[in-house]
Design an enzyme around this catalytic site. Sequence first.
Site, short mmCIF file in Angstrom:
data_model
loop_
_atom_site.label_atom_id
_atom_site.label_comp_id
_atom_site.label_asym_id
_atom_site.label_seq_id
_atom_site.Cartn_x
_atom_site.Cartn_y
_atom_site.Cartn_z
N GLN A 95 20.12 22.66 -20.78
CA GLN A 95 20.78 22.92 -19.50
C GLN A 95 22.16 22.26 -19.46
O GLN A 95 22.90 22.44 -18.51
CB GLN A 95 19.94 22.37 -18.34
CG GLN A 95 18.57 23.00 -18.22
CD GLN A 95 17.69 22.34 -17.18
OE1 GLN A 95 16.53 22.08 -17.44
NE2 GLN A 95 18.22 22.07 -15.98
N ARG A 106 13.15 20.35 -10.71
CA ARG A 106 13.73 21.15 -9.64
C ARG A 106 14.07 20.26 -8.44
O ARG A 106 13.70 20.56 -7.31
CB ARG A 106 12.77 22.26 -9.23
CG ARG A 106 13.52 23.37 -8.49
CD ARG A 106 12.69 24.60 -8.27
NE ARG A 106 13.55 25.64 -7.70
CZ ARG A 106 13.20 26.90 -7.59
NH1 ARG A 106 12.04 27.30 -8.02
NH2 ARG A 106 14.00 27.78 -7.05
N CYS A 107 14.76 19.18 -8.71
CA CYS A 107 15.12 18.30 -7.60
C CYS A 107 16.29 17.43 -8.02
O CYS A 107 16.52 17.21 -9.18
CB CYS A 107 13.92 17.48 -7.16
SG CYS A 107 13.81 15.79 -7.73
N GLU A 139 16.97 23.89 -4.96
CA GLU A 139 15.81 23.01 -5.01
C GLU A 139 15.22 22.68 -3.65
O GLU A 139 14.17 22.04 -3.58
CB GLU A 139 16.21 21.73 -5.75
CG GLU A 139 16.70 22.05 -7.14
CD GLU A 139 17.50 20.94 -7.79
OE1 GLU A 139 17.54 20.88 -9.01
OE2 GLU A 139 18.09 20.13 -7.07
#
Lengths: 794, 291
Positions: A221, A368-369, A738
């Site tokens: 990523q 996802r945060c 998120e």
Amino acid sequence: MSLDEIKIGGMGASRRRVEDNRFIRGRGNYVDDVVLPGMLHMEILRSPVAHARIRSIDVSKAWEIPGVRLVLTGDMMATRNLAWMPTLSYDTQAVLATDKVRFQGQEVAAVIADDPYIAKDACEAIVVDYETLPVIVNPDQAMASGATLIRDDKENQPDNKVFDWEVGDRPATDKAFEEADVVSEIELHYPRSHPSPLEPCGSIADFDRSTGKLTVYMTTQAPHIIRAAVALVAELPEHMIRIISPDLGGGFGNKVPVYPGYVISILASILTERPVKWIEDKTGNLISTGFGRDVYLKGQMAVRKDGKILGVRMHTISDHGAFFSDAQPSKFKIGLMHSAFACYDIPAAHLTAEGYYTNKAPGGVAYRCSFRVTEAMFFQERMIQAAADDLGMDQAEFRRINLVRDDDFPHRTPFGFLTDSGQYGKCLDVALEAIGYEQFLKDQEEARKNGRYLGIGISTMTEPLGAGNSREYDILGIKMFDSAELRVHMTGKAILRTGAKTQGQGHETTWAQIVAHELGIPADDVVVEEGDTDTAPFGMGTYASRSTPVAGAAVAMVARKIRAKSRKIAAHLLEVSEEDIEWELGRFYVRSSPDRGVTIQECAMAAYSNMPDGMEPGLENTAYYDPPNLTWPFAAYVATVEVDPETGVWDVLRMVAVDDCGVRINPMIVEGQIMGGLTEAYAMASMQFITFDAEGNCVGSNYMDYLLPTAWETPGFELHEVVTPCPHHPIGAKGIGECATVGGPAAFVNAVMNAVEHLGVRNIDMPLLPDRVHEAIATRSDISGAPPVRTDAP
Amino acid sequence: MYPSRFRYESPTSIEEAISLLEEGKGEAKVLAGGQSLVPMLKLRFASPELLVDINNIADLDYHRFDADGSLHIGALCRHEHLEKSADISARQPTIAAAAPLVADPIVRTRGTFVGSVCHADPQGDWASCMVALDGYIVAQGPNGRRNIPVRSFVSGPFQNVLAYNELAVEAVIPAPQGTALGGYMKLERRVGDFATAAVAVAVDMSGGKVTRAGIALTGVGGTTVDASDAAAALVGGSLDEASIAQAAELAASVAQPRSDHRGSASYKRHIISTFTARLLGSISESNERAA
């Protein structure tokens, strides 16, 4: 006449995702799709035990298998100084074990062979002699006196503690508690979870001795951070390293860290002078790569009788596994946990945090945060509900009293962040109206009389998205800005590259929409490219909902630079001075004579064929964007459930989500993000967790044990929006990717707790599996901690 | 997936399949839907020398009711075909209730009824249905066919009594004695998860009395649990609150659940009792409606 922005796919257009054209046709190009001439295949042998000294490794049988080209062990890595590597949190992590294995699934040896079958066969032929050691699977065991030292490789590491950390104002908080009418307490566990992207991790390292260049296709990523890390770890010159992150099958934070497999494949390619492909299997991904959560949260809230919150205390104990390889900004040891209570007007707060090593997989990624905000907001909203219950006050009313008011911005949060905008009360009202709050409370009372348990749960929160600003946010010292480069060709078509890296977010679609909005070039005329460090400008990558807040802002800024130059060209073409030029979408015109104008495409052609004297030819530029602040979206989630008291099974009746993420670039993509996030929130609340037995065996190493909800279980969602533009973002957008994962779990859990509160049950820790809910109902008591791995006899 | 090396054969007749099994001398595995075998190959839990793929054998993909009312399910009949069958839904309520609960919708397009019974997983839904319905397996070997009642077919967890050179070609469910009533309830944490606990009930009724009953339990023992006492207690009587409660209690008492991450033993026992009572309750209701 100005262009119709929706028609050209600009801001606000629910444009279809251009990347889906190739994905749904099976024409995506993932790392595993890349085939290079002469490529070899690598398989990793992993430890079957959680903690053991390695007495010996016998690889002789592996070498005897035809087609085996290389067998690597930790000792061989050590001769190149590659047995250990730095983590993103200033710790070290074993690449291949030399002294001990410290978690089940740790990398012990690697085989490079002509095909993956041979590599796997050869791994099975390696004989490792383990001397098992006592296993530590939770912080309680890690901190016990006399606990076995996990990190005996480190100097100055007398125990299993990773860090102590503190933030907030202790004296002011103590004073708030002295003045409180009611002190409410809660203790929670946020279980270990795994992002589990559809595509596991993998790499193809290709070292070319003739040029000295190393090309690595990698599931990452953050390709630029990886390039820097490879330069430092492998001691290769940075300009001779090219990281290519092709299509990614999801990331969710799992593909931020540097993994041993990447490093081993690089050395293997250098040694064999052949491309080496490593593709992890799903079990390898689940048991060894970056997990999320695994935090024990405890706290108190000081409240006045009239409902006003005076102060909050929090204490977190986090389990980091065998190596501290959390991916988060350097200066915050437990991420942005201190973003808790940011949406409430609370005068005093204090947080202490401890982290521990255990014999579990390392990671601590932001699943996802935005760096542990999921745990922060879960604690916040469970604490809010507990305090409302203790006060005997309606949960919605308690929130309304304490939410920051619209005219209170900018607002300093209890732990010192600065929030800048929002309509919190309005979002809550929209949500309550949509769910029919008052009526539900009546229905609930009626149902209870008939033995039916209905519940309603609320979660309201704002979270810090878009790290960072460079004053406060860095990873390994690299500041967290981002970039965009725009090249407009002479026919008015363009290519845009950014330092972010899409992995399902739809950058190829939305970035083009920002360009369309700024320049009036139809979105279909803009191609977006990311992930190749030789071509993309430097950036910190995509995670923590930072793409739109940071890279998206850079896209707007670079487009504005292009527009500024085009204005000069337009003045030249129209033979007026620049001050007499006006802009409308896609066209410059003469203020006094609006019919006289040139399109942006005509300006582009002139930039290559008819530029003014003294002007640099071409129409290209780059922008680096360092955001002045984080963005602060707000969300109000309300869920209603019915619990079957006989079985503990609970069903979601309705789930209403109201999100304010500022201006929405592509509403369809935003809604997709919210629905995906709510699904993961439901997953956390209901079933998705990884646990370990006393020997450190991972329960959750495959999809029979690690439960991801399917379309079958996932409830329907009702979405609503409120729009408060971000005051500092060039197009008024805030992060959104998120929010639902972060704020959603508490809504579901609060709803189930609300359904059973009349029985005296105050807390059931996630996941709310039917047997746990039933036990709480049957025994009228709380259920705490990770689900036990029971082994008692029948 | 990277399984160990194996030989693959794809016979086109039952006889050819049996001679390949002979050749395999016990080191061969039959591949039908692959629901359980393929994951085991992937994880290298199973490393057979020979895989005999029966998917190219004609005329094994069927299910039909014979004139005598017995139900015949061929070795290649997929779960999905049972799930979507109008015949099954009209005439065999236990199978009809279980079919949509087997595995997940994707697996149901491949997995087979007979394969699932042969796999003898104590978590298998079909084995419980077969026990509740007094079903039997038709096995064919070099010396012809034999019928094996399901209760003696399964010899232990993941073990059946088929000889190494026998192929299970069909499952048979005998005709009901009266009106066939029944159902299947399963508690699972998620679609496709193994059952936390499940109950199969099959009750034949005539003139308001139970003429035959079978109750079998999934996931609460080393093999499928035959709650024969619970079923026997129902025969000859009507379904009322007292008889239902008694059957539920008897069923729970023969369950041998283990505590694990799906739930404690006592919870699973409680689910068995709850589901047995709910199933019999709804059978009683539907019988009354029909009367």
